[in-house]
Scaffold this motif. Sequence first.
Motif, PDB file in Angstrom:
ATOM      1  N   PHE A 840      -1.436  -0.076  -3.793  1.00  0.00           N
ATOM      2  CA  PHE A 840      -0.487  -0.119  -2.679  1.00  0.00           C
ATOM      3  C   PHE A 840      -1.166  -0.565  -1.390  1.00  0.00           C
ATOM      4  O   PHE A 840      -0.566  -1.260  -0.566  1.00  0.00           O
ATOM      5  CB  PHE A 840       0.192   1.241  -2.503  1.00  0.00           C
ATOM      6  CG  PHE A 840       1.317   1.471  -3.471  1.00  0.00           C
ATOM      7  CD1 PHE A 840       2.519   0.800  -3.341  1.00  0.00           C
ATOM      8  CD2 PHE A 840       1.170   2.349  -4.528  1.00  0.00           C
ATOM      9  CE1 PHE A 840       3.556   0.996  -4.243  1.00  0.00           C
ATOM     10  CE2 PHE A 840       2.196   2.552  -5.442  1.00  0.00           C
ATOM     11  CZ  PHE A 840       3.399   1.879  -5.303  1.00  0.00           C
ATOM     12  N   ALA A 841      -2.430  -0.174  -1.205  1.00  0.00           N
ATOM     13  CA  ALA A 841      -3.164  -0.632  -0.018  1.00  0.00           C
ATOM     14  C   ALA A 841      -3.341  -2.147  -0.054  1.00  0.00           C
ATOM     15  O   ALA A 841      -3.186  -2.833   0.970  1.00  0.00           O
ATOM     16  CB  ALA A 841      -4.513   0.064   0.068  1.00  0.00           C
ATOM     17  N   LYS A 842      -3.652  -2.690  -1.230  1.00  0.00           N
ATOM     18  CA  LYS A 842      -3.806  -4.141  -1.368  1.00  0.00           C
ATOM     19  C   LYS A 842      -2.482  -4.837  -1.099  1.00  0.00           C
ATOM     20  O   LYS A 842      -2.427  -5.856  -0.399  1.00  0.00           O
ATOM     21  CB  LYS A 842      -4.312  -4.477  -2.773  1.00  0.00           C
ATOM     22  CG  LYS A 842      -4.593  -5.963  -2.984  1.00  0.00           C
ATOM     23  CD  LYS A 842      -5.145  -6.212  -4.383  1.00  0.00           C
ATOM     24  CE  LYS A 842      -5.521  -7.666  -4.573  1.00  0.00           C
ATOM     25  NZ  LYS A 842      -6.682  -8.048  -3.746  1.00  0.00           N
ATOM     26  N   ASP A 843      -1.410  -4.279  -1.651  1.00  0.00           N
ATOM     27  CA  ASP A 843      -0.104  -4.904  -1.454  1.00  0.00           C
ATOM     28  C   ASP A 843       0.352  -4.824   0.001  1.00  0.00           C
ATOM     29  O   ASP A 843       1.089  -5.697   0.466  1.00  0.00           O
ATOM     30  CB  ASP A 843       0.923  -4.231  -2.370  1.00  0.00           C
ATOM     31  CG  ASP A 843       2.158  -5.085  -2.564  1.00  0.00           C
ATOM     32  OD1 ASP A 843       2.005  -6.243  -2.991  1.00  0.00           O
ATOM     33  OD2 ASP A 843       3.272  -4.613  -2.287  1.00  0.00           O
ATOM     34  N   TYR A 844      -0.103  -3.784   0.699  1.00  0.00           N
ATOM     35  CA  TYR A 844       0.230  -3.657   2.119  1.00  0.00           C
ATOM     36  C   TYR A 844      -0.468  -4.749   2.929  1.00  0.00           C
ATOM     37  O   TYR A 844      -0.033  -5.101   4.022  1.00  0.00           O
ATOM     38  CB  TYR A 844      -0.180  -2.272   2.622  1.00  0.00           C
ATOM     39  CG  TYR A 844       0.564  -1.819   3.870  1.00  0.00           C
ATOM     40  CD1 TYR A 844       1.720  -1.043   3.763  1.00  0.00           C
ATOM     41  CD2 TYR A 844       0.111  -2.161   5.136  1.00  0.00           C
ATOM     42  CE1 TYR A 844       2.400  -0.618   4.901  1.00  0.00           C
ATOM     43  CE2 TYR A 844       0.790  -1.746   6.280  1.00  0.00           C
ATOM     44  CZ  TYR A 844       1.930  -0.979   6.148  1.00  0.00           C
ATOM     45  OH  TYR A 844       2.615  -0.569   7.287  1.00  0.00           O
ATOM     46  N   GLY A 845      -1.580  -5.253   2.379  1.00  0.00           N
ATOM     47  CA  GLY A 845      -2.308  -6.318   3.051  1.00  0.00           C
ATOM     48  C   GLY A 845      -3.765  -6.018   3.315  1.00  0.00           C
ATOM     49  O   GLY A 845      -4.508  -6.887   3.787  1.00  0.00           O
ATOM     50  N   PHE A 846      -4.228  -4.800   3.007  1.00  0.00           N
ATOM     51  CA  PHE A 846      -5.604  -4.417   3.289  1.00  0.00           C
ATOM     52  C   PHE A 846      -6.568  -5.081   2.313  1.00  0.00           C
ATOM     53  O   PHE A 846      -6.243  -5.314   1.139  1.00  0.00           O
ATOM     54  CB  PHE A 846      -5.767  -2.899   3.231  1.00  0.00           C
ATOM     55  CG  PHE A 846      -5.178  -2.187   4.407  1.00  0.00           C
ATOM     56  CD1 PHE A 846      -5.879  -2.092   5.603  1.00  0.00           C
ATOM     57  CD2 PHE A 846      -3.910  -1.622   4.334  1.00  0.00           C
ATOM     58  CE1 PHE A 846      -5.334  -1.444   6.701  1.00  0.00           C
ATOM     59  CE2 PHE A 846      -3.353  -0.968   5.428  1.00  0.00           C
ATOM     60  CZ  PHE A 846      -4.070  -0.889   6.616  1.00  0.00           C
ATOM     61  N   ASP A 847      -7.737  -5.402   2.810  1.00  0.00           N
ATOM     62  CA  ASP A 847      -8.808  -5.968   2.003  1.00  0.00           C
ATOM     63  C   ASP A 847      -9.456  -4.833   1.222  1.00  0.00           C
ATOM     64  O   ASP A 847     -10.182  -4.005   1.782  1.00  0.00           O
ATOM     65  CB  ASP A 847      -9.837  -6.648   2.919  1.00  0.00           C
ATOM     66  CG  ASP A 847     -11.010  -7.247   2.148  1.00  0.00           C
ATOM     67  OD1 ASP A 847     -11.060  -7.099   0.917  1.00  0.00           O
ATOM     68  OD2 ASP A 847     -11.885  -7.850   2.803  1.00  0.00           O
ATOM     69  N   THR A 848      -9.190  -4.790  -0.090  1.00  0.00           N
ATOM     70  CA  THR A 848      -9.690  -3.662  -0.885  1.00  0.00           C
ATOM     71  C   THR A 848     -11.198  -3.735  -1.091  1.00  0.00           C
ATOM     72  O   THR A 848     -11.811  -2.758  -1.534  1.00  0.00           O
ATOM     73  CB  THR A 848      -8.980  -3.616  -2.250  1.00  0.00           C
ATOM     74  OG1 THR A 848      -9.050  -4.912  -2.876  1.00  0.00           O
ATOM     75  CG2 THR A 848      -7.520  -3.237  -2.065  1.00  0.00           C
ATOM     76  N   GLY A 849     -11.801  -4.872  -0.771  1.00  0.00           N
ATOM     77  CA  GLY A 849     -13.255  -4.940  -0.779  1.00  0.00           C
ATOM     78  C   GLY A 849     -13.870  -4.146   0.343  1.00  0.00           C
ATOM     79  O   GLY A 849     -15.082  -3.891   0.349  1.00  0.00           O
ATOM     80  N   ARG A 850     -13.037  -3.740   1.299  1.00  0.00           N
ATOM     81  CA  ARG A 850     -13.492  -2.930   2.440  1.00  0.00           C
ATOM     82  C   ARG A 850     -13.001  -1.491   2.317  1.00  0.00           C
ATOM     83  O   ARG A 850     -12.895  -0.771   3.318  1.00  0.00           O
ATOM     84  CB  ARG A 850     -13.003  -3.535   3.757  1.00  0.00           C
ATOM     85  CG  ARG A 850     -13.288  -5.017   3.918  1.00  0.00           C
ATOM     86  CD  ARG A 850     -14.774  -5.292   4.013  1.00  0.00           C
ATOM     87  NE  ARG A 850     -15.307  -4.910   5.320  1.00  0.00           N
ATOM     88  CZ  ARG A 850     -16.604  -4.892   5.620  1.00  0.00           C
ATOM     89  NH1 ARG A 850     -17.494  -5.212   4.677  1.00  0.00           N
ATOM     90  NH2 ARG A 850     -17.028  -4.560   6.824  1.00  0.00           N
ATOM     91  N   ILE A 851     -12.678  -1.103   1.090  1.00  0.00           N
ATOM     92  CA  ILE A 851     -12.218   0.259   0.812  1.00  0.00           C
ATOM     93  C   ILE A 851     -13.162   0.892  -0.200  1.00  0.00           C
ATOM     94  O   ILE A 851     -13.545   0.258  -1.177  1.00  0.00           O
ATOM     95  CB  ILE A 851     -10.781   0.274   0.261  1.00  0.00           C
ATOM     96  CG1 ILE A 851      -9.778  -0.183   1.324  1.00  0.00           C
ATOM     97  CG2 ILE A 851     -10.408   1.665  -0.243  1.00  0.00           C
ATOM     98  CD1 ILE A 851      -8.354  -0.259   0.821  1.00  0.00           C
ATOM     99  N   ARG A 852     -13.530   2.145   0.023  1.00  0.00           N
ATOM    100  CA  ARG A 852     -14.347   2.880  -0.938  1.00  0.00           C
ATOM    101  C   ARG A 852     -13.755   4.267  -1.164  1.00  0.00           C
ATOM    102  O   ARG A 852     -13.029   4.792  -0.311  1.00  0.00           O
ATOM    103  CB  ARG A 852     -15.804   2.969  -0.471  1.00  0.00           C
ATOM    104  CG  ARG A 852     -16.450   1.576  -0.454  1.00  0.00           C
ATOM    105  CD  ARG A 852     -17.937   1.569  -0.236  1.00  0.00           C
ATOM    106  NE  ARG A 852     -18.447   0.208  -0.378  1.00  0.00           N
ATOM    107  CZ  ARG A 852     -19.705  -0.147  -0.244  1.00  0.00           C
ATOM    108  NH1 ARG A 852     -20.625   0.779   0.042  1.00  0.00           N
ATOM    109  NH2 ARG A 852     -20.087  -1.401  -0.404  1.00  0.00           N
TER     110      ARG A 852
END
Length: 949
Positions: A840-852
């Motif tokens: 859902f974070a990716k679909d919202y537009g967030f760069d999941t490479g910057r999520i841990r």
Amino acid sequence: MSAPGDEMAISDSTRVSAVAQQIKEASNPDVQADIEALLKQPRERPAWLREAQQAMKRRLRNEPAIEAGIRPAAVDEGAAPSDEVGVRETIVFAVGTPVYVVRDGRIDLDSARAEAKGWRKLLAQHDASMANVLMSVGRIDVDNFVDDSPYVGTAWVIDDGLVVTNRHVANLFAEASGVGFKFRLGFDARTPIGVKVDFLEELGNDRSAEVRVERIVWVAPETGPDVAFLKLAPASTLVGRKALVRATETPRPKLPVAVIGYPARDSRFSDRALAEKIFGGVFDKKRVAVGQILGAGADEITHGCSTLGGNSGSPVIDIGSGEVVGLHYRGIEFVENDAVSVPMLNRCLERARAIQGVGGLAVSKDESQDARGRDGVVQVGSTPGSVTFTIPLRITVELGGIAASPFTAAALPTIASGALPASEVGGPVDKQRLAQAVVNARALLANRADVVAIKPGYRFADGAITDEKAVVVSVRRKIERSSLESRGVLALPTQIDGVRVDVAVATTADLCGEGTGIGEEARVPSWHTAYEKRPDLPMTRRSAQMRFVIHSGPDSGWPQLSKFLKATRKSLAVAMYEFGAPHIVDGVIAGVKGAKETIGLVLQLGGHVGSGTKKDDFTDAETVDRIREAKKSKFDFAAASVGKAGIFDSAYHIKVAVRDSRSLWLSSGSWQTSNQPNVDPLTEDSTPAALRQFNREWHVILDNAELAELFANHIERDLKEARETEEAPAPAEPLVFVPAGMLADLEAAAKPRYFPPLEGRRMLDVHPILTPDNYIETVLPFIQAARRSVLFQNQSFNTKTVGGDYGKLLDALLAKQQDGLDVRVIFRSFGPDDRDTISFAKDYGFDTGRIRIQKNCHTKGIIVDGEAALVGSHNWTTAGTGFNRDASLIFYDREIAEFYRALFEYDWERIGPARIDETLPPPILVSPGEETVPPPGYVAVPRSVLLGR
């Protein structure tokens, strides 16, 4: 020391001494130092050593045990002085190869000899990974057995529903029958022996986790290795069922290993008194014996761990990796222990599969590569009338005891969008195409009883999210292709309408029937608050002179909080979400022990305790009773007003204490042991695992009368309004047992770094925040003002159920990332639910490479430009930012911001890129009134948290 095997008596004392020396030399430097330290203390040796030495002395001189009533033999004049005979050997076996007790699914590091500091340190560093292993090792219990023995050995999960033990163990209840095996007749000579595997049987724990052995799959012949496989019946839960990983390389000599099993009080052992000393008098319960690899061959390995009868069938575990390096099967007392090597064990698995047609055998990395074709896929073997699909090896489902699914090959031709060759997967997948594929998949798989939910999402590869959109099929358990074949069940298709199918373990939302995917309309709950803002108590930004203690947990949480409580002279005002840690209850009562000292408390009742790190915590109600008994009329209490008829939406989530209206304590963590553990890792080397065991928290202590009085007045008003609110019994919060305790320890294995507090006294620019008062209106411009970076670390990061003005915060954070600022996000892992959060974070537009993802993240902090930091209790959810009661502070201060930035960067590097564990079982839904103590490996989480409410 070892389990008695074919060779029981030791006549060669020289060999025993040589083995002791070999073990010492194979030990790591810390363990060697422990042994030498004890050897160099002839006059200060502990009492246990003197007693154990006497037994060892008898063994080395081949004397009968004293309890046999036989006079000791004469002493050889050429022998060592009597007071030193057996000392070295005793110390090496007791300190160099200690045995630990298992309690509540963890190794009790205090249960072995205190002198074994090196082993304690090593085990503490790998506490989480070893806990994962412990859950998959069980005791083989028997009933209607030929004698009164309650159990016969140890077994461990080698694959889905399959456990392995020794042949000589299985032969006690199994016998050949035609081309297979059956259970022997039991004591009554009429019914077979009953066999179960209990994955608990821990000291001080009356609970059990028994799974019936359904059949005997294969027992190796007497001329073969000492191996047998048993099939477990489908269990009501998946506790203890996760397969242990087998090593792919031969273990090196001196490798630190652990044998996990159930040592018995073995009457065959030559000196029972000595066995009592080595094993601490605890038998028949789950134990962890540590030692080293002494030798490794193609078919066998030799280790130096201490074992007894009952350990037969135990896994030999590489402590560093958590992988199995052998199957323990025999020992020669005080000389060696032998184990079947992993390569031999793998060959036995293949043999069992070929002879018995057993499905579900684990495929190693090398084997899976051999099974792949040129296109990286494998072919599912078909039977007459069936359809063969080409599927990735990882796409599998759990059927449990379900019969063959109504979804058969005959039904496929009626679906035009049925499974196509893998080569046709691809092409751009937009929202419309993905939505149509989901619709078709739901029609195609409507009758699959093993499918929980079908939704749009993303494909994950090796646990990491990819950019490829996929039809996500949620199942209760993923198993290997071979298991499906053996049950005559077709694997799921690789794609629908050319859109990839990705199989996932069901999430909480899936199990609750709310498993919507990306781009779909989620069922957004309603939120409410009856709270009226208080203009007479303004939460405005201010600058003032104050003393401060900026600190973190578990680094220095309780040491600083205990000082704060001890300094109480007049009063404490406390607003708390959960309160049950015994050491904090005692600290609060001691802090207001005087006859005139008062305490006011607003507390949300119903916090979950009784398991994990909170196993010894009081319930909230018990805490209130204890304080009331101690303070009587000087205790002013009100239960927080939450729920549909209450003031706040779903949680009185605040964590604030005010002392004497002059000092303020504010935190992200409640007063439970998981949040404020009674440890001091900055000064105690005995707690290197604190950061892996307890929550990451951010705390603040401020000595400033203006701020303290402001929060005290709000707490007093909360207490008054809660008391005036028509009291209605709060509905029990439905819980979910999440397998977060089974998560692989992906964080760095190096010894954790602990941060000392930042203390000082000077002018500080501070903005106090309360919800529902002023969080969004304060934090929104705080984020919008960022020019270089926004570092975000929070237990929650909900981008699915967005209501109120919460979306403004998400949009502001996203805009900063899209503008090229350094925007990074850390959130807490909740097992299988992590997949939804990332998707859902990716679909919202967030760069999941910057999520841990951090296993124990409980912080709720934001750092902007390295210049300002927000610290508090606000979860990033609609309720947390707008409708619950929470408190935070923003410090516009470079030094304080730098303290928390360093913490963030340290955590960021430790946890590594975001990956999900696709081998975990699904969450377990718990209805109100059901058992609230989660099984080992699971943690209890309110359902509303996981559903974003």
